[in-house]
Design an enzyme around this catalytic site. Structure first.
Site, short mmCIF file in Angstrom:
data_model
loop_
_atom_site.label_atom_id
_atom_site.label_comp_id
_atom_site.label_asym_id
_atom_site.label_seq_id
_atom_site.Cartn_x
_atom_site.Cartn_y
_atom_site.Cartn_z
N TYR A 53 0.82 -1.21 0.00
CA TYR A 53 0.00 0.00 0.00
C TYR A 53 0.86 1.27 0.00
O TYR A 53 0.35 2.36 -0.27
CB TYR A 53 -0.93 0.04 1.22
CG TYR A 53 -1.88 -1.12 1.36
CD1 TYR A 53 -2.05 -2.06 0.35
CD2 TYR A 53 -2.59 -1.29 2.54
CE1 TYR A 53 -2.91 -3.12 0.51
CE2 TYR A 53 -3.47 -2.35 2.71
CZ TYR A 53 -3.61 -3.27 1.70
OH TYR A 53 -4.48 -4.33 1.86
N LEU A 192 -17.36 -4.27 1.44
CA LEU A 192 -18.49 -3.58 0.81
C LEU A 192 -18.47 -3.78 -0.70
O LEU A 192 -19.17 -3.08 -1.44
CB LEU A 192 -18.46 -2.08 1.15
CG LEU A 192 -18.36 -1.75 2.65
CD1 LEU A 192 -18.36 -0.24 2.87
CD2 LEU A 192 -19.49 -2.41 3.43
N ILE A 230 -12.60 -5.13 7.57
CA ILE A 230 -11.69 -3.98 7.59
C ILE A 230 -12.01 -3.06 6.41
O ILE A 230 -11.21 -2.93 5.47
CB ILE A 230 -10.21 -4.43 7.57
CG1 ILE A 230 -9.97 -5.48 6.48
CG2 ILE A 230 -9.80 -4.98 8.92
CD1 ILE A 230 -8.50 -5.72 6.20
N LYS A 232 -12.21 -0.01 3.99
CA LYS A 232 -11.43 1.20 3.77
C LYS A 232 -12.36 2.42 3.85
O LYS A 232 -13.47 2.40 3.31
CB LYS A 232 -10.77 1.16 2.39
CG LYS A 232 -10.01 2.43 2.05
CD LYS A 232 -10.22 2.80 0.60
CE LYS A 232 -9.60 4.16 0.32
NZ LYS A 232 -9.82 4.58 -1.08
N ASN A 242 -19.37 3.36 9.03
CA ASN A 242 -18.94 1.98 9.24
C ASN A 242 -18.93 1.62 10.73
O ASN A 242 -19.35 0.53 11.12
CB ASN A 242 -17.56 1.77 8.64
CG ASN A 242 -17.56 1.87 7.12
OD1 ASN A 242 -18.58 1.72 6.47
ND2 ASN A 242 -16.39 2.15 6.55
#
Length: 276
Positions: A53, A192, A230, A232, A242
């Site tokens: 990342y 999601l 998890i 983002k 969230n």
């Protein structure tokens, strides 16, 4: 039906908070640091990053900015597929620790079983880091059931998690069953479905029923399945939306409806994925 949306704490499984902050593609340095700070001060206690990342330093800055003790945060990162030779694992894991500004990691993953991944060599390095106290737990990511079982047999340190893409359009029942059989937690990335859950009719119906967002419904469904998520998020509004999924309680009818979704969609599908 409206309900209290102000959860104060997050449930945990084997010491890992079941809702964390994902940081994939969060590459603007200040935004990434602020996302981490915002999430931690809101109540999150699980932050996930990776060497690939290219934001470990920014995540570390967010940890430093937050008014939260380091020992209260479950911090995870991942070794990239070009760094999985034994000595490269040892070297780059220490570099990740330096970038994050921490003395140890709560969880270190093998990012993919690909390229330089050799089970014996790679996992012996992970075990060495575990024995040295530089990592508290070993994890794998994107492992098929048979790869997970082989890794468990080989690794001297216990493997506690398998992080995979998982959401209502990719429920992965066989993989979840294999993980459960070996007492390995399932961690869902892209929970999601890269935003696709917002357009899914069944999830929209359940969201309307609970006066909740589609994101909250999808995250609540994962929690009902015993899966850690998890997602983002960068801005405060999405981070809070969230977080407030923790206050959503689905009933059996809701879970059955989501389980009955026939649409299937894998959002992360590189050529080196073990299913290809």
């Amino acid at each position: 039906m409206s309900q209290d949306r102000s959860p104060e704490t997050c449930p945990t499984t084997n010491g890992m908070p079941m809702l964390g902050l994902g940081t994939w593609q969060n590459t603007d340095p200040d935004q990434c640091a602020e996302s981490v700070r915002t999430a931690l001060e809101m109540g999150y206690r699980h932050v996930d990053t990776a060497q690939a990342y290219e934001n470990e330093g920014d995540v570390g800055e967010g940890l430093a900015r937050a008014d939260v003790d380091r020992e209260d945060v479950f911090l995870a990162t991942k070794i990239w597929i070009s760094n999985l030779a034994h000595d490269d694992v040892l070297e780059t894991a220490r570099e990740s620790l330096d970038r994050l500004g921490v003395d140890s990691l709560d969880l270190l993953y093998v990012h993919w079983p690909a390229r330089t991944y050799e089970p014996d060599e790679t996992l012996s390095a992970f075990s060495k880091l575990y024995d040295e106290g530089l990592i508290e737990n070993v994890g794998v990511s994107n492992f098929l059931p048979e790869q997970l079982e082989a890794a468990i047999e080989i690794c001297d340190a216990p493997i506690v998690a398998n992080q995979v893409e998982l959401h209502p359009m990719l429920p992965q029942p066989d993989l979840r069953e294999a993980c459960d059989r070996h007492d390995v937690d399932v961690v869902a990335y892209s929970p999601l479905a890269r935003g696709a859950v917002f357009d899914q009719p069944t999830i929209q119906e359940v969201a309307d029923k609970h006066d909740a967002s589609e994101a909250q419904i999808s995250l609540a469904w994962l929690r009902e399945k015993g899966v850690t998520a998890i997602p983002k998020a960068t801005g405060e509004a999405h981070i809070r939306d969230n977080w407030e999924s923790l206050a959503v309680e689905l009933d059996a009818e809701d879970v059955d409806a989501i389980d009955s979704i026939e649409e299937r969609s894998r959002k992360v599908d590189p050529d080196f994925g073990p299913w290809n």
